[in-house]
Design an enzyme around this catalytic site. Sequence first.
Site, PDB file in Angstrom:
ATOM      1  N   THR A  79       1.132  -1.230  -0.121  1.00  0.00           N
ATOM      2  CA  THR A  79       0.027   0.063   0.245  1.00  0.00           C
ATOM      3  C   THR A  79       1.030   1.343   0.278  1.00  0.00           C
ATOM      4  OG1 THR A  79      -0.065  -0.250   2.897  1.00  0.00           O
ATOM      5  CG2 THR A  79      -2.219  -0.970   1.368  1.00  0.00           C
ATOM      6  N   GLY A 115      17.423 -11.240   3.477  1.00  0.00           N
ATOM      7  CA  GLY A 115      15.894 -11.779   1.957  1.00  0.00           C
ATOM      8  C   GLY A 115      15.081 -12.684   2.650  1.00  0.00           C
ATOM      9  N   ASP A 117       9.693   0.880   5.012  1.00  0.00           N
ATOM     10  CA  ASP A 117      10.869   0.361   5.261  1.00  0.00           C
ATOM     11  C   ASP A 117      11.955   1.411   5.846  1.00  0.00           C
ATOM     12  OD1 ASP A 117       9.393  -1.676   4.538  1.00  0.00           O
ATOM     13  OD2 ASP A 117      11.001  -2.588   2.534  1.00  0.00           O
ATOM     14  N   TYR A 150       8.414  -7.264  -7.668  1.00  0.00           N
ATOM     15  CA  TYR A 150       7.736  -6.176  -7.314  1.00  0.00           C
ATOM     16  C   TYR A 150       7.762  -4.718  -7.805  1.00  0.00           C
ATOM     17  CZ  TYR A 150       8.270  -2.336  -3.468  1.00  0.00           C
ATOM     18  OH  TYR A 150       7.154  -1.563  -2.596  1.00  0.00           O
TER      19      TYR A 150
HETATM   20  C1  GLA Z   1       8.475  -3.851   0.707  1.00  0.00           C
HETATM   21  C2  GLA Z   1       9.548  -2.150   0.650  1.00  0.00           C
HETATM   22  C3  GLA Z   1       8.193  -1.907   0.727  1.00  0.00           C
HETATM   23  C4  GLA Z   1       6.648  -2.307   0.754  1.00  0.00           C
HETATM   24  C5  GLA Z   1       6.382  -3.361   1.255  1.00  0.00           C
HETATM   25  C6  GLA Z   1       5.985  -4.420   0.700  1.00  0.00           C
HETATM   26  O1  GLA Z   1       9.816  -4.096   1.847  1.00  0.00           O
HETATM   27  O2  GLA Z   1      10.254  -2.006   0.298  1.00  0.00           O
HETATM   28  O3  GLA Z   1       8.296  -0.111   0.856  1.00  0.00           O
HETATM   29  O4  GLA Z   1       6.299  -2.147  -0.563  1.00  0.00           O
HETATM   30  O5  GLA Z   1       7.657  -4.437   0.135  1.00  0.00           O
HETATM   31  O6  GLA Z   1       4.346  -3.931   1.901  1.00  0.00           O
END
Ligand code: GLA
Length: 388
Positions: free
Chosen positions: A34, A123, A173, A223
Amino acid sequence: MLTSMKAKFETLFHEQPEVAAFAPGRINLIGEHTDYNGGYVFPAAIELGTYGLASKREDHKIRLYSNNFEDSGVIEFSLDDLQFNAAHSWANYPKGMIKFLKEAGYSIDTGFNILVEGNIPNGASLSSSASIEMLTGWLLKSLFDLQVERLELIQLGRKVENQFIGVNSGIMDQFIVGMGRKDQAILLDTATLDYHYVPAEFGDYVISIMNTNKRRELAESKYNERLEECQKALALLQQELDITALGHLDTETFNKHTYLIEDEILLRRARHAVTENARVKQAYEALEQSDFTAFGKLLNDSHASLKEDYEVTGTELDTLAETAQQVEGVLGARMTGAGFAGCAIALVHKERIQQLEEEVTQIYANKIGYAPSFYHVNIGDGVKSIEV
Ligand code: GLA
């Protein structure tokens, strides 16, 4: 760990470290995929993380060593050449941070030595990369007395992912690694960066982290593909709706406009982004009311949506989460982080932890061929200095 790190530092660099820091990893309670859609996330920092020691040099050499990647040895480059270099493997994360701090005008005028050691499994979707980025930023802030705010370090860390590493990730993150606080989760609105701390208090229940022990493969390209799919779906909705992100849509408005998205895959991606965002708000309310049953149900719904609509789970994560959901005393379970592999979390009664581990291990090992790992860790602080 610090005592042995100090000894190693002196052996490697023939001098003593001047500064030390710690940057955590994170779990995300709910609100997955999100953050690049302008929605809500609900992460918490964990007490697993990355430790670092640093000292200034008189020349322009930057020398980096990780106790986690001993085979790479000391990775050396110059302060005057901060290009991405695949051969520099893990050191590209600190390198990107150094480059962007300099480009932002912060004065790093000599080289330096850094030794790092982490206890976050790599990872495993627990943000080992954001942890090393924020650690580097903090070490340099301390070493060169940079007047840089946490929020700017967070934004620079995301820039490293987006523009240096090539993963178009959101800000979750780096934000939680930068802003985390002991025993608190953060409800963050990624559209405005408004946030507030919420006690990560689950009564008789605790969060168990379950690692698939499967390394992520091709996760970065998948991703980025999800981000593109969401952008395409957004553009279609914008034909009729005045919105700039999927996170601005409530479920009802979305449901009324699904006719705008003919492509079935794009429709499912957008539906995840919209419904997941709604679930974060509901989960926050459930937690405020100590309604852990409702909170757990939302974790299950989140996993199902990530599996069916967003397709970022895979057999390993599904087996972990769905097996955990059936264990007595578990209120809910879901994958955490980007997905594809890595970890899931479960909200489990304190007295059922062992049962959870046994039942999940048995079924998972039988089906997947190797065992998962479990971690029970406290919610901890964001990046911080520690005593050398
Ligand atoms: C990874 C990305 C985040 C987020 C998550 C999924 O951790 O670094 O920014 O998009 O995936 O929620």
